[in-house]
Design a protein around this motif. Structure first.
Motif, mmCIF file in Angstrom:
data_model
loop_
_atom_site.group_PDB
_atom_site.id
_atom_site.type_symbol
_atom_site.label_atom_id
_atom_site.label_comp_id
_atom_site.label_asym_id
_atom_site.label_seq_id
_atom_site.Cartn_x
_atom_site.Cartn_y
_atom_site.Cartn_z
ATOM 1 N N HIS A 144 0.818 -1.231 0.000
ATOM 2 C CA HIS A 144 0.000 0.000 0.000
ATOM 3 C C HIS A 144 0.844 1.269 0.000
ATOM 4 C CE1 HIS A 144 0.755 -0.827 4.363
ATOM 5 N NE2 HIS A 144 0.926 0.481 4.413
ATOM 6 N N ASN A 146 0.689 5.237 1.750
ATOM 7 C CA ASN A 146 0.028 6.061 2.757
ATOM 8 C C ASN A 146 0.375 7.513 2.433
ATOM 9 O OD1 ASN A 146 -0.320 7.645 5.226
ATOM 10 N ND2 ASN A 146 -0.784 5.694 6.209
ATOM 11 N N HIS A 190 -5.858 -2.226 2.889
ATOM 12 C CA HIS A 190 -5.729 -1.051 2.022
ATOM 13 C C HIS A 190 -4.756 -1.204 0.863
ATOM 14 C CE1 HIS A 190 -2.572 -0.534 4.974
ATOM 15 N NE2 HIS A 190 -2.321 0.733 4.739
ATOM 16 N N HIS A 204 4.375 6.987 3.469
ATOM 17 C CA HIS A 204 5.203 5.781 3.316
ATOM 18 C C HIS A 204 4.641 4.843 2.257
ATOM 19 C CE1 HIS A 204 2.263 4.382 6.481
ATOM 20 N NE2 HIS A 204 2.285 3.293 5.756
ATOM 21 N N TYR A 247 8.578 0.928 10.828
ATOM 22 C CA TYR A 247 8.818 2.048 9.904
ATOM 23 C C TYR A 247 10.297 2.355 9.835
ATOM 24 C CZ TYR A 247 3.817 2.677 10.068
ATOM 25 O OH TYR A 247 2.467 2.462 9.958
ATOM 26 N N GLU A 257 7.417 1.059 5.152
ATOM 27 C CA GLU A 257 6.836 0.252 6.229
ATOM 28 C C GLU A 257 6.963 -1.222 5.867
ATOM 29 O OE1 GLU A 257 2.570 0.484 6.769
ATOM 30 O OE2 GLU A 257 2.667 -0.450 8.740
HETATM 31 FE FE LIG Z 1 1.047 1.617 6.252
#
Ligand SMILES: [Fe+2]
Length: 326
Positions: A144, A146, A190, A204, A247, A257
């Protein structure tokens, strides 16, 4: 929807010292598909597409684009036609213009993020069962993006109503407005998350690991190679998404991540999970706080038309960080 966006596909980072970046991502356990003097193409062990992370040598660090894969060339055309009808200017890149990527188009989305869609990427050998190549955190696949955006509710509504994303979890902020939202196309938590902050910026890119122990192994290997200061937050368990997380900051500060432990969201009757911003178990299930850098720092993004950095807009909701009650 007359088009089908499959999943998050790749991110293109500008980095200032390609060799240094290459060593960092190699330590993490990425597979290098191909490299030139100015570019490195990386993928996870289970990925059968040419790359999911492209590093380009440039003067300043930035996000060039984040890309989504669509089902077919026809889907790409239908999506392009829709975005054009809405008044978006698209930049088409014909097959061959980018290494390993088929026909693609780019545009600046409703939040100002540089977005690319493509249907085709060159196939390569999957390394899933090449266990002798496993090292570092044994990165498996991209999961994903972000992104920090100034108006999360606007982005949330557009991606759901116009692009066919579904919401798995969200955080309610002041006056019940959406402070953050986790949206998916593939049946996971996500493909993209939006968080309230000055934006547009990339917070990220998340890469999926097969188990929490790979994440711990990644920490050990990074530390033994002198990358301890690159570990920014974690390991820990997010309340939101249930993810086990770590992270990291790459040599240019781009945040990666390492992630596993989320769950299936493909049922049509799945109801989005609501969290309160100040619930201490939302950010970290175990209750400890995230460092300020995690809320304040992110990668600046480029304008796809001018290739200059996009100016930041103030966040619509005032509250920037949770107030922890414990
Ligand atoms: Fe994330």
């Amino acid at each position: 929807m007359s088009f089908d966006i499959i999943r998050s596909g790749r991110a293109v980072f500008h980095v200032t010292d390609l060799e240094k970046s290459k060593q960092f991502y190699d330590a993490l356990g990425f597979i290098e598909t191909e490299a030139t003097e100015k570019e490195v193409y990386l993928r996870g062990l289970e990925e059968h597409n040419h790359h999911s992370l492209l590093l380009k040598q440039r003067e300043t660090p930035a996000l060039e684009v984040i890309s989504y894969k669509v089902r077919s060339e026809g889907d790409l055309d239908k999506l392009a036609a829709k975005l054009q009808r809405e008044g978006n200017e698209l930049i088409w890149l014909q097959k061959g213009a980018q290494k390993a990527v088929g026909r693609a188009f780019r545009y600046q989305d409703i939040s100002g993020l540089p977005i690319e869609f493509y249907a085709e990427m060159e196939a390569v050998e999957r390394k899933l069962q090449h266990y002798h190549l496993y090292k570092g955190a044994k990165v498996q696949r991209i999961d994903h993006f972000n992104c920090m955006v100034s108006d999360v509710e606007k982005a949330h509504n557009y991606y759901i109503n116009e692009l066919g994303f579904s919401c798995s979890e969200y955080t309610a902020g002041e006056e019940d407005k959406i402070w953050a939202a986790w949206l998916h196309r593939k049946p996971s938590v996500h493909d993209v998350a939006f968080m309230n902050a000055p934006g547009p910026r990339l917070h990220h890119v998340g890469f999926w690991l097969s188990d929490p122990m790979s994440l711990i192994d990644g920490c050990d290997v990074l530390a033994s190679l002198g990358y301890g200061p690159s570990i920014e937050r974690g390991p820990g368990r997010h309340g939101l998404s249930n993810a086990f997380f770590l992270y990291l900051r790459d040599p240019d500060g781009h945040r990666i991540e390492l992630y596993n432990g989320d769950y299936f969201t493909g049922d049509p009757d799945f109801e989005p999970v609501r969290w309160e911003l100040d619930d201490p178990m939302r950010q970290t299930f175990w209750g400890h706080e995230a460092p300020d850098s995690w809320f304040d720092e992110a990668t600046e993004v480029l304008n796809v038309y001018t290739e200059k950095k996009v100016a930041l807009q103030e966040a619509k909701l005032k509250k920037r960080k949770p107030t922890f009650v414990i």
